[in-house]
Scaffold this active site. Structure first.
Site, PDB file in Angstrom:
ATOM      1  N   ASP A  22       2.164  -3.520  -5.346  1.00 25.24           N
ATOM      2  CA  ASP A  22       3.079  -2.512  -4.790  1.00 25.24           C
ATOM      3  C   ASP A  22       3.817  -1.771  -5.900  1.00 25.24           C
ATOM      4  OD1 ASP A  22       2.559  -3.418  -2.089  1.00 25.24           O
ATOM      5  OD2 ASP A  22       3.756  -5.158  -2.599  1.00 25.24           O
ATOM      6  N   GLU A 281      -4.554  -3.548  -4.158  1.00 26.56           N
ATOM      7  CA  GLU A 281      -4.825  -2.109  -4.141  1.00 26.56           C
ATOM      8  C   GLU A 281      -4.788  -1.480  -5.530  1.00 26.56           C
ATOM      9  OE1 GLU A 281      -2.814   1.982  -2.398  1.00 26.56           O
ATOM     10  OE2 GLU A 281      -2.756   0.214  -1.112  1.00 26.56           O
TER      11      GLU A 281
END
Length: 384
Positions: A22, A281
Protein backbone atom coordinates in the site's frame (compact mmCIF):
# COMPACT_ATOMS: atom_id res chain seq x y z
CA UNK A 1 -2.94 35.79 -7.51
CA UNK A 2 -4.94 34.06 -10.23
CA UNK A 3 -5.94 30.54 -9.16
CA UNK A 4 -4.59 29.07 -12.41
CA UNK A 5 -1.11 30.21 -11.50
CA UNK A 6 -1.06 28.68 -8.04
CA UNK A 7 0.27 25.16 -7.60
CA UNK A 8 -2.37 22.44 -7.56
CA UNK A 9 -2.47 20.70 -4.18
CA UNK A 10 -3.26 17.05 -3.58
CA UNK A 11 -3.83 15.04 -0.40
CA UNK A 12 -3.28 11.28 -0.60
CA UNK A 13 -4.49 9.17 2.34
CA UNK A 14 -2.88 5.75 2.83
CA UNK A 15 -3.61 3.05 5.43
CA UNK A 16 -0.94 0.36 5.43
CA UNK A 17 -2.71 -3.01 5.28
CA UNK A 18 -0.34 -5.17 3.25
CA UNK A 19 3.02 -4.33 4.90
CA UNK A 20 4.73 -2.52 2.00
CA UNK A 21 2.39 -2.79 -0.98
CA UNK A 22 0.00 0.00 0.00
CA UNK A 23 2.63 2.51 1.00
CA UNK A 24 4.78 1.39 -1.93
CA UNK A 25 2.06 2.33 -4.43
CA UNK A 26 1.15 5.57 -2.66
CA UNK A 27 4.77 6.67 -2.36
CA UNK A 28 5.45 6.06 -6.05
CA UNK A 29 2.31 7.96 -7.02
CA UNK A 30 3.05 10.86 -4.64
CA UNK A 31 6.59 11.31 -5.95
CA UNK A 32 5.55 11.07 -9.58
CA UNK A 33 2.73 13.62 -9.21
CA UNK A 34 5.15 16.01 -7.52
CA UNK A 35 8.13 15.47 -9.84
CA UNK A 36 6.46 15.03 -13.22
CA UNK A 37 3.25 17.02 -12.83
CA UNK A 38 4.31 19.80 -10.47
CA UNK A 39 1.59 19.05 -7.90
CA UNK A 40 2.09 19.90 -4.21
CA UNK A 41 1.42 16.51 -2.60
CA UNK A 42 0.70 15.76 1.05
CA UNK A 43 0.86 12.05 1.84
CA UNK A 44 -1.05 11.05 4.98
CA UNK A 45 0.15 7.63 6.16
CA UNK A 46 -0.70 5.71 9.33
CA UNK A 47 2.41 3.49 9.52
CA UNK A 48 5.74 5.29 9.24
CA UNK A 49 7.74 2.19 10.20
CA UNK A 50 6.63 0.26 7.09
CA UNK A 51 7.22 3.42 5.07
CA UNK A 52 10.81 3.66 6.30
CA UNK A 53 11.57 0.11 5.12
CA UNK A 54 11.12 1.21 1.49
CA UNK A 55 12.27 4.82 2.00
CA UNK A 56 15.08 5.12 4.57
CA UNK A 57 14.87 8.95 4.69
CA UNK A 58 11.55 8.78 6.58
CA UNK A 59 11.79 9.78 10.27
CA UNK A 60 9.28 7.65 12.18
CA UNK A 61 9.10 10.18 15.05
CA UNK A 62 7.98 13.19 13.05
CA UNK A 63 4.33 14.24 12.66
CA UNK A 64 5.21 16.34 9.62
CA UNK A 65 8.22 16.10 7.30
CA UNK A 66 9.31 16.79 3.74
CA UNK A 67 10.67 13.73 1.90
CA UNK A 68 11.79 13.98 -1.74
CA UNK A 69 9.62 17.05 -2.24
CA UNK A 70 6.50 15.40 -0.77
CA UNK A 71 4.95 16.56 2.52
CA UNK A 72 4.49 13.48 4.71
CA UNK A 73 2.04 13.59 7.62
CA UNK A 74 1.55 10.90 10.24
CA UNK A 75 -2.13 9.96 10.04
CA UNK A 76 -2.95 9.08 13.62
CA UNK A 77 -6.63 8.26 13.30
CA UNK A 78 -10.09 9.48 12.43
CA UNK A 79 -10.21 12.34 14.94
CA UNK A 80 -9.04 15.81 14.06
CA UNK A 81 -10.68 19.02 13.07
CA UNK A 82 -10.04 20.62 9.71
CA UNK A 83 -11.05 23.85 8.03
CA UNK A 84 -11.84 24.41 4.36
CA UNK A 85 -8.37 25.94 4.01
CA UNK A 86 -6.79 22.62 5.07
CA UNK A 87 -8.38 20.77 2.15
CA UNK A 88 -6.40 20.11 -1.03
CA UNK A 89 -7.64 20.68 -4.60
CA UNK A 90 -7.54 16.92 -5.19
CA UNK A 91 -8.19 14.35 -2.46
CA UNK A 92 -7.33 10.69 -3.00
CA UNK A 93 -8.25 7.92 -0.59
CA UNK A 94 -6.32 4.79 -1.39
CA UNK A 95 -8.30 1.59 -1.47
CA UNK A 96 -11.38 2.92 0.39
CA UNK A 97 -9.36 3.74 3.50
CA UNK A 98 -12.07 6.08 4.93
CA UNK A 99 -11.12 9.73 5.31
CA UNK A 100 -11.45 11.37 8.75
CA UNK A 101 -15.04 12.67 9.14
CA UNK A 102 -13.66 16.11 10.00
CA UNK A 103 -11.79 16.23 6.71
CA UNK A 104 -14.90 15.27 4.73
CA UNK A 105 -16.84 18.01 6.58
CA UNK A 106 -14.16 20.53 5.59
CA UNK A 107 -14.28 19.27 1.97
CA UNK A 108 -18.00 20.08 1.90
CA UNK A 109 -17.30 23.59 3.25
CA UNK A 110 -14.62 24.30 0.69
CA UNK A 111 -15.53 26.25 -2.45
CA UNK A 112 -15.05 24.82 -4.95
CA UNK A 113 -15.32 21.28 -3.65
CA UNK A 114 -12.13 19.26 -4.18
CA UNK A 115 -11.98 16.49 -6.79
CA UNK A 116 -12.39 13.39 -4.63
CA UNK A 117 -11.06 10.08 -5.93
CA UNK A 118 -11.02 6.60 -4.50
CA UNK A 119 -7.94 4.93 -6.00
CA UNK A 120 -8.90 1.28 -6.19
CA UNK A 121 -6.85 -1.91 -6.09
CA UNK A 122 -5.46 -3.35 -9.30
CA UNK A 123 -7.43 -6.10 -10.99
CA UNK A 124 -7.71 -7.57 -14.48
CA UNK A 125 -11.36 -8.55 -13.91
CA UNK A 126 -13.71 -7.46 -16.70
CA UNK A 127 -16.06 -5.46 -14.43
CA UNK A 128 -13.27 -2.95 -13.67
CA UNK A 129 -13.68 -1.27 -17.07
CA UNK A 130 -17.36 -0.62 -16.35
CA UNK A 131 -16.67 0.91 -12.93
CA UNK A 132 -13.59 2.98 -13.80
CA UNK A 133 -14.24 6.75 -13.46
CA UNK A 134 -17.81 6.26 -12.19
CA UNK A 135 -19.13 9.02 -9.91
CA UNK A 136 -20.70 8.28 -6.54
CA UNK A 137 -22.87 10.94 -4.89
CA UNK A 138 -21.89 11.52 -1.26
CA UNK A 139 -23.56 13.47 1.55
CA UNK A 140 -23.28 17.28 1.54
CA UNK A 141 -23.34 17.38 -2.31
CA UNK A 142 -19.85 15.91 -2.59
CA UNK A 143 -19.00 13.52 -5.44
CA UNK A 144 -16.45 10.74 -5.21
CA UNK A 145 -15.02 9.12 -8.35
CA UNK A 146 -13.71 5.58 -8.55
CA UNK A 147 -10.35 5.38 -10.30
CA UNK A 148 -9.10 1.93 -11.24
CA UNK A 149 -5.59 1.04 -12.33
CA UNK A 150 -5.64 -1.70 -14.92
CA UNK A 151 -4.30 -3.46 -17.97
CA UNK A 152 -6.49 -1.97 -20.73
CA UNK A 153 -7.14 1.44 -22.30
CA UNK A 154 -10.51 1.58 -20.50
CA UNK A 155 -8.80 1.75 -17.10
CA UNK A 156 -6.32 4.13 -15.46
CA UNK A 157 -3.30 2.08 -16.57
CA UNK A 158 -0.31 1.25 -14.36
CA UNK A 159 2.12 3.39 -12.39
CA UNK A 160 5.20 4.09 -14.49
CA UNK A 161 7.72 6.89 -13.96
CA UNK A 162 9.07 8.55 -17.08
CA UNK A 163 12.56 7.31 -17.84
CA UNK A 164 12.19 4.02 -15.92
CA UNK A 165 12.42 1.77 -18.97
CA UNK A 166 15.45 3.67 -20.29
CA UNK A 167 17.12 3.20 -16.88
CA UNK A 168 16.37 -0.51 -17.03
CA UNK A 169 17.81 -0.83 -20.52
CA UNK A 170 21.01 1.00 -19.54
CA UNK A 171 21.39 -1.18 -16.42
CA UNK A 172 20.79 -4.45 -18.24
CA UNK A 173 23.24 -3.57 -21.01
CA UNK A 174 25.97 -2.79 -18.48
CA UNK A 175 27.34 -6.13 -17.24
CA UNK A 176 29.64 -4.31 -14.81
CA UNK A 177 26.73 -2.45 -13.21
CA UNK A 178 24.78 -5.70 -12.79
CA UNK A 179 27.81 -7.44 -11.24
CA UNK A 180 28.46 -4.50 -8.89
CA UNK A 181 24.80 -4.40 -7.85
CA UNK A 182 24.63 -8.11 -6.98
CA UNK A 183 28.17 -8.07 -5.58
CA UNK A 184 27.22 -5.56 -2.88
CA UNK A 185 24.98 -8.29 -1.40
CA UNK A 186 27.87 -10.76 -1.38
CA UNK A 187 26.87 -12.67 -4.54
CA UNK A 188 29.86 -14.57 -5.91
CA UNK A 189 30.79 -14.80 -9.63
CA UNK A 190 29.44 -18.37 -9.67
CA UNK A 191 26.14 -17.25 -8.16
CA UNK A 192 25.85 -14.54 -10.81
CA UNK A 193 26.25 -17.01 -13.68
CA UNK A 194 23.57 -19.35 -12.26
CA UNK A 195 19.84 -18.90 -12.97
CA UNK A 196 19.02 -15.94 -10.73
CA UNK A 197 15.64 -15.85 -8.97
CA UNK A 198 14.29 -13.14 -6.67
CA UNK A 199 11.77 -14.36 -4.09
CA UNK A 200 9.11 -12.09 -2.55
CA UNK A 201 6.00 -13.87 -1.29
CA UNK A 202 3.53 -14.22 1.58
CA UNK A 203 4.25 -16.71 4.39
CA UNK A 204 1.91 -19.44 3.07
CA UNK A 205 3.79 -19.88 -0.24
CA UNK A 206 5.10 -23.46 -0.77
CA UNK A 207 8.73 -22.32 -0.58
CA UNK A 208 10.04 -25.45 1.17
CA UNK A 209 8.74 -27.66 -1.65
CA UNK A 210 10.20 -25.38 -4.31
CA UNK A 211 13.59 -25.26 -2.57
CA UNK A 212 13.62 -29.07 -2.50
CA UNK A 213 12.97 -29.21 -6.26
CA UNK A 214 15.67 -26.63 -6.99
CA UNK A 215 18.16 -28.36 -4.70
CA UNK A 216 17.88 -31.70 -6.51
CA UNK A 217 17.74 -30.19 -10.02
CA UNK A 218 20.50 -30.26 -12.62
CA UNK A 219 20.79 -26.50 -12.98
CA UNK A 220 22.54 -24.11 -10.59
CA UNK A 221 20.06 -21.64 -9.08
CA UNK A 222 20.75 -18.55 -6.98
CA UNK A 223 17.71 -17.50 -4.97
CA UNK A 224 17.88 -13.93 -3.63
CA UNK A 225 15.37 -13.35 -0.86
CA UNK A 226 14.81 -10.15 1.16
CA UNK A 227 15.18 -10.45 4.91
CA UNK A 228 11.91 -11.43 6.62
CA UNK A 229 10.39 -13.07 3.52
CA UNK A 230 9.48 -16.80 3.74
CA UNK A 231 11.39 -16.71 7.01
CA UNK A 232 10.63 -20.27 8.21
CA UNK A 233 11.52 -21.99 4.92
CA UNK A 234 14.63 -19.86 4.42
CA UNK A 235 15.82 -20.43 7.99
CA UNK A 236 15.28 -24.18 7.66
CA UNK A 237 17.32 -24.23 4.45
CA UNK A 238 20.13 -22.09 5.86
CA UNK A 239 20.25 -23.92 9.19
CA UNK A 240 20.54 -20.56 10.95
CA UNK A 241 18.70 -17.26 11.38
CA UNK A 242 17.80 -15.71 8.02
CA UNK A 243 19.57 -12.38 8.49
CA UNK A 244 20.85 -10.19 5.66
CA UNK A 245 24.19 -11.38 4.30
CA UNK A 246 23.74 -15.05 5.22
CA UNK A 247 23.82 -17.66 2.47
CA UNK A 248 24.03 -21.43 2.05
CA UNK A 249 24.39 -23.86 -0.84
CA UNK A 250 22.79 -27.30 -0.86
CA UNK A 251 22.88 -29.32 -4.06
CA UNK A 252 22.15 -27.06 -7.03
CA UNK A 253 20.57 -24.31 -4.92
CA UNK A 254 22.18 -21.30 -3.25
CA UNK A 255 19.90 -19.14 -1.09
CA UNK A 256 21.19 -15.68 -0.21
CA UNK A 257 19.39 -13.30 2.17
CA UNK A 258 19.37 -9.65 1.10
CA UNK A 259 18.66 -6.62 3.27
CA UNK A 260 15.28 -5.02 2.64
CA UNK A 261 16.16 -2.51 -0.10
CA UNK A 262 14.72 0.88 -1.07
CA UNK A 263 12.39 0.93 -4.07
CA UNK A 264 14.96 1.91 -6.76
CA UNK A 265 17.22 -1.00 -5.71
CA UNK A 266 14.27 -3.41 -5.74
CA UNK A 267 13.71 -2.47 -9.39
CA UNK A 268 17.36 -3.29 -10.12
CA UNK A 269 16.96 -6.65 -8.39
CA UNK A 270 14.04 -7.48 -10.68
CA UNK A 271 16.04 -6.33 -13.71
CA UNK A 272 19.07 -8.44 -12.72
CA UNK A 273 17.18 -11.73 -12.23
CA UNK A 274 16.00 -14.32 -14.75
CA UNK A 275 12.78 -15.05 -12.86
CA UNK A 276 10.98 -12.98 -10.22
CA UNK A 277 8.52 -14.12 -7.60
CA UNK A 278 6.48 -11.08 -6.56
CA UNK A 279 3.50 -10.49 -4.31
CA UNK A 280 0.60 -8.11 -3.68
CA UNK A 281 0.26 -5.15 -6.04
CA UNK A 282 3.35 -2.94 -5.94
CA UNK A 283 6.04 -5.53 -6.75
CA UNK A 284 3.56 -7.18 -9.17
CA UNK A 285 3.43 -3.96 -11.23
CA UNK A 286 7.21 -3.52 -11.06
CA UNK A 287 7.62 -7.07 -12.38
CA UNK A 288 5.67 -6.13 -15.53
CA UNK A 289 8.05 -3.20 -16.14
CA UNK A 290 11.05 -5.51 -15.62
CA UNK A 291 9.78 -7.46 -18.67
CA UNK A 292 11.11 -10.70 -17.18
CA UNK A 293 9.23 -13.92 -16.40
CA UNK A 294 7.48 -13.67 -13.03
CA UNK A 295 5.21 -15.63 -10.72
CA UNK A 296 2.65 -13.58 -8.78
CA UNK A 297 1.69 -14.44 -5.21
CA UNK A 298 -1.63 -12.66 -4.80
CA UNK A 299 -2.77 -11.20 -1.46
CA UNK A 300 -4.97 -13.88 0.13
CA UNK A 301 -8.66 -13.11 0.69
CA UNK A 302 -11.48 -14.93 2.47
CA UNK A 303 -13.35 -17.62 0.53
CA UNK A 304 -10.45 -17.70 -1.97
CA UNK A 305 -11.77 -14.57 -3.72
CA UNK A 306 -8.18 -13.82 -4.73
CA UNK A 307 -8.20 -16.85 -7.02
CA UNK A 308 -10.77 -15.08 -9.22
CA UNK A 309 -8.41 -12.11 -9.54
CA UNK A 310 -5.47 -14.40 -10.25
CA UNK A 311 -7.32 -16.23 -13.01
CA UNK A 312 -8.45 -12.93 -14.55
CA UNK A 313 -4.85 -11.76 -14.80
CA UNK A 314 -3.57 -15.08 -16.15
CA UNK A 315 -6.26 -14.86 -18.82
CA UNK A 316 -5.45 -11.21 -19.63
CA UNK A 317 -1.67 -11.32 -19.88
CA UNK A 318 0.01 -12.38 -23.10
CA UNK A 319 3.29 -13.08 -21.26
CA UNK A 320 2.44 -16.68 -20.45
CA UNK A 321 2.81 -20.29 -21.41
CA UNK A 322 0.74 -23.18 -20.09
CA UNK A 323 3.64 -24.04 -17.75
CA UNK A 324 3.55 -20.53 -16.23
CA UNK A 325 -0.24 -20.65 -15.77
CA UNK A 326 -0.04 -24.07 -14.09
CA UNK A 327 2.85 -23.02 -11.84
CA UNK A 328 1.10 -19.75 -10.89
CA UNK A 329 -2.14 -21.50 -9.95
CA UNK A 330 -0.30 -24.04 -7.82
CA UNK A 331 1.95 -21.43 -6.18
CA UNK A 332 -1.27 -19.73 -5.03
CA UNK A 333 -3.00 -22.94 -3.93
CA UNK A 334 -5.57 -22.52 -6.70
CA UNK A 335 -4.97 -25.68 -8.71
CA UNK A 336 -6.88 -28.21 -6.64
CA UNK A 337 -4.73 -31.28 -7.24
CA UNK A 338 -1.37 -32.02 -5.67
CA UNK A 339 1.73 -31.24 -7.64
CA UNK A 340 5.14 -32.64 -8.33
CA UNK A 341 7.22 -29.48 -7.97
CA UNK A 342 10.18 -31.08 -9.78
CA UNK A 343 8.06 -31.57 -12.90
CA UNK A 344 6.37 -28.16 -12.62
CA UNK A 345 9.74 -26.41 -12.27
CA UNK A 346 11.38 -28.29 -15.19
CA UNK A 347 8.42 -27.39 -17.39
CA UNK A 348 8.51 -23.71 -16.40
CA UNK A 349 12.30 -23.50 -16.61
CA UNK A 350 12.26 -24.82 -20.19
CA UNK A 351 9.81 -22.07 -21.15
CA UNK A 352 11.65 -19.13 -19.53
CA UNK A 353 13.26 -17.85 -22.77
CA UNK A 354 9.87 -17.90 -24.53
CA UNK A 355 8.14 -16.18 -21.58
CA UNK A 356 10.86 -13.50 -21.57
CA UNK A 357 10.15 -12.80 -25.25
CA UNK A 358 6.40 -12.64 -24.62
CA UNK A 359 7.00 -10.31 -21.64
CA UNK A 360 8.45 -7.67 -23.96
CA UNK A 361 5.33 -7.84 -26.16
CA UNK A 362 3.08 -7.56 -23.10
CA UNK A 363 5.00 -4.50 -21.93
CA UNK A 364 4.28 -2.80 -25.27
CA UNK A 365 0.56 -3.46 -24.81
CA UNK A 366 0.67 -1.90 -21.33
CA UNK A 367 2.61 1.15 -22.54
CA UNK A 368 -0.14 1.88 -25.05
CA UNK A 369 -2.55 2.54 -22.15
CA UNK A 370 -0.53 5.51 -20.82
CA UNK A 371 0.64 5.74 -17.21
CA UNK A 372 -1.59 5.99 -14.14
CA UNK A 373 -0.35 9.37 -12.85
CA UNK A 374 -0.79 11.11 -16.21
CA UNK A 375 -4.19 9.45 -16.76
CA UNK A 376 -5.29 10.53 -13.29
CA UNK A 377 -4.28 14.15 -13.95
CA UNK A 378 -6.14 14.15 -17.27
CA UNK A 379 -9.24 12.76 -15.58
CA UNK A 380 -9.15 15.43 -12.84
CA UNK A 381 -9.14 18.11 -15.54
CA UNK A 382 -12.35 16.70 -17.03
CA UNK A 383 -14.33 16.71 -13.77
CA UNK A 384 -13.13 19.71 -11.79
Amino acid sequence: MDHQQTQTSLALFCKVVDNYGDIGICWRLARQLEQEHGIAVTLWVDDLHSFRRICPEVDVDLELQLVSGVTVRHWRGQDGTFTAQDVADIVIEFFACNLPPGYIQAMAERAPHPVWLNLEGLSAEAWVEGCHALPSTQPRSLIKYFFFPGFTSRTGGLLLESGLLQQRQAFQQDAGAMRAFLGQFGATPAEMTATKVSLFCYPQAPVTELFAAWQTGHKAITCLVPEGVAADAVQAFLGQAATAGVSATRGALTVRVLPFVPQPDYDKLLWACDLNFVRGEDSFVRAQWAAKPFIWHIYPQDKDLHHVKLNAFLQATSAKTSSLVTFSLRWNGAAGETIDWNVAWRWLDADLPEIARLSTDWEQQLLANGDLAANLCKFVETVK
